[in-house]
Design a protein around this motif. Structure first.
Motif, mmCIF file in Angstrom:
data_model
loop_
_atom_site.group_PDB
_atom_site.id
_atom_site.type_symbol
_atom_site.label_atom_id
_atom_site.label_comp_id
_atom_site.label_asym_id
_atom_site.label_seq_id
_atom_site.Cartn_x
_atom_site.Cartn_y
_atom_site.Cartn_z
ATOM 1 N N ARG A 154 0.822 -1.216 0.000
ATOM 2 C CA ARG A 154 0.000 0.000 0.000
ATOM 3 C C ARG A 154 0.853 1.262 0.000
ATOM 4 O O ARG A 154 0.530 2.254 -0.650
ATOM 5 C CB ARG A 154 -0.929 0.004 1.214
ATOM 6 N N GLY A 155 1.968 1.246 0.711
ATOM 7 C CA GLY A 155 2.810 2.426 0.808
ATOM 8 C C GLY A 155 3.915 2.491 -0.223
ATOM 9 O O GLY A 155 4.763 3.383 -0.161
ATOM 10 N N THR A 214 9.742 2.875 -1.793
ATOM 11 C CA THR A 214 9.826 4.327 -1.911
ATOM 12 C C THR A 214 11.036 4.867 -1.166
ATOM 13 O O THR A 214 11.511 4.264 -0.206
ATOM 14 C CB THR A 214 8.576 4.999 -1.327
ATOM 15 N N ARG A 223 -0.643 11.917 4.557
ATOM 16 C CA ARG A 223 -0.259 10.715 5.303
ATOM 17 C C ARG A 223 -1.461 10.186 6.067
ATOM 18 O O ARG A 223 -2.503 10.842 6.138
ATOM 19 C CB ARG A 223 0.894 11.054 6.246
ATOM 20 N N LEU A 266 2.357 9.223 2.275
ATOM 21 C CA LEU A 266 1.764 8.421 1.209
ATOM 22 C C LEU A 266 2.025 9.125 -0.116
ATOM 23 O O LEU A 266 2.377 8.500 -1.105
ATOM 24 C CB LEU A 266 0.264 8.255 1.442
ATOM 25 N N VAL A 267 1.841 10.435 -0.101
ATOM 26 C CA VAL A 267 2.168 11.306 -1.222
ATOM 27 C C VAL A 267 2.590 12.644 -0.660
ATOM 28 O O VAL A 267 2.012 13.119 0.320
ATOM 29 C CB VAL A 267 0.950 11.517 -2.161
ATOM 30 N N VAL A 311 5.773 8.475 -3.674
ATOM 31 C CA VAL A 311 5.187 7.747 -4.804
ATOM 32 C C VAL A 311 6.227 7.095 -5.694
ATOM 33 O O VAL A 311 5.878 6.378 -6.627
ATOM 34 C CB VAL A 311 4.316 8.677 -5.678
ATOM 35 N N ASN A 330 -1.898 -0.040 -4.009
ATOM 36 C CA ASN A 330 -1.385 1.339 -4.034
ATOM 37 C C ASN A 330 -1.904 2.155 -5.214
ATOM 38 O O ASN A 330 -1.402 3.238 -5.488
ATOM 39 C CB ASN A 330 0.146 1.355 -4.027
ATOM 40 N N LYS A 342 -2.685 5.937 -5.045
ATOM 41 C CA LYS A 342 -1.639 6.963 -5.018
ATOM 42 C C LYS A 342 -1.614 7.808 -6.292
ATOM 43 O O LYS A 342 -1.225 8.975 -6.248
ATOM 44 C CB LYS A 342 -0.274 6.317 -4.793
ATOM 45 N N LEU A 350 -4.211 10.455 -5.813
ATOM 46 C CA LEU A 350 -3.790 11.325 -4.718
ATOM 47 C C LEU A 350 -2.637 12.221 -5.146
ATOM 48 O O LEU A 350 -2.592 13.407 -4.793
ATOM 49 C CB LEU A 350 -3.382 10.478 -3.509
ATOM 50 N N ALA A 351 -1.715 11.691 -5.922
ATOM 51 C CA ALA A 351 -0.595 12.495 -6.405
ATOM 52 C C ALA A 351 -1.062 13.600 -7.347
ATOM 53 O O ALA A 351 -0.564 14.730 -7.297
ATOM 54 C CB ALA A 351 0.430 11.605 -7.101
#
Length: 330
Positions: free
Chosen positions: A146-147, A160, A232, A241-242, A265, A306, A309, A312-313
């Motif tokens: 997920r991360g 990451t 986060r 997270l991003v 990311v 994930n 992301k 979200l990014a």
């Protein structure tokens, strides 16, 4: 228990010579990452060379308006330095969001740039991990990811890079200065971080015994109008997270210059050059920001856990840019 030797160095040349002469040795600065890895058995040097006595903690103004950050300058000192806070806003914010106050008081700038991934499989010292044991495999590919990264990945690693401040330094074209067994050199920070490819264990171009002495931030007026946003799972001390470092200069409604970098990311601090290229010369509107962000994430390598992301990014890029311009573009 495995034996571990410790010594102190009092000048750069001695520190480099000691580490270079011992194959299984490492520099020790704040120790906020190094000591953890030793305790976990992930990194097993036989010798730690304490470099905290070296004169590398100054923050100095450079001719033309840039700054030189000593490699041993502590994160808190850099974040709260008036010239950093004024001229490189996103860098100050990234440092303050990067760790707890206690860790920031100990962690050094050079150490932060070289910190290892927070991937659980890398740190558990049990699961297959190509960063820890080349050729053993990547547990995250089919495991809990997920991360993990969606940009700059390979079939061998999707971990990451954890640094917050490195994201802002990439956005601002910082330069890393080092001294090693073969002399001194300057490394543009965009060349300092390597994507995993088929060698995930090689994360940067530093030779064994090569020591970071300073990080230069060039004079960059756009950095005054910048922001670092971190998304986060919880607001307290947590890895991103991003995240996004954004800076923009608008003239007559058009984007004259823009800087974008993403954290959380990618396998390295990610300079969003495709988005930058699409924005320069175009209108400073939310619609254009969305278009550029979408293009930057078009090649994302998403997986089961994930995939969120990517969206979200995109939203982080748009939020960062709209934060910096007049309200009508929001």
């Amino acid at each position: 228990m495995r034996p571990l030797s410790y010594t102190r160095a009092f000048d750069v040349r001695s520190a480099v010579e000691i580490v270079a002469a011992h194959e299984n040795s490492a520099f020790l600065a704040g120790g906020t990452t190094q000591v953890d890895l030793v305790r976990l058995g992930v990194h097993g040097p036989d010798l730690l060379v304490d470099i905290n006595a070296l004169p590398l903690a100054d923050i100095e103004e450079q001719p033309g308006g840039g700054l030189r950050l000593g490699a041993l300058a502590r994160m808190t000192d850099v974040a709260r330095h008036p010239l950093v806070a004024e001229r490189y806003v996103a860098t100050s914010q990234a440092l303050l969001l990067g760790a707890s106050e206690q860790l920031r008081n100990m962690a050094s700038m050079g150490g932060n740039l070289c910190q290892r991934t927070r991937c659980t499989y890398f740190r558990d010292n049990l699961s297959p991990c190509n960063k820890r044991e080349p050729g053993s495999g990547c547990s995250a590919l089919e495991g809990l990811h997920r991360g993990h990264a969606i940009l700059g990945t390979s079939e061998h690693c999707i971990a990451t890079h954890p640094s917050d401040v490195a994201v802002s330094l990439v956005a601002f074209d910082a330069v890393v200065h080092t001294t090693g067994p073969d002399g001194s050199r300057a490394i543009p920070i965009d060349e300092f971080y390597l994507e995993p490819g088929d060698q995930p264990h090689v994360e940067h171009p530093l030779a064994h015994g090569e020591l970071i002495e300073a990080i230069d931030l060039p004079a960059l007026p756009i950095a005054r109008n910048s922001v670092y946003l971190k998304f986060r799972d919880r607001e307290s001390y947590e890895f991103a997270l991003v995240s996004v470092a954004a800076a923009i200069e608008v003239d007559g409604g058009l984007v004259r210059d823009v800087r974008l970098a993403l954290g959380g990311v990618a396998t390295r601090p990610w300079r969003a050059r495709r988005a930058e290229q699409l924005l320069i010369g175009g209108p400073a509107t939310r619609e254009k920001f969305v278009e550029a962000a979408t293009a930057e994430l078009a090649g994302a390598d998403v997986r089961r856990d994930n995939a969120f992301k990517a969206e979200l990014a995109k939203r982080a890029i748009v939020r960062g840019l709209t934060t910096l311009i007049p309200g009508e573009a929001r």
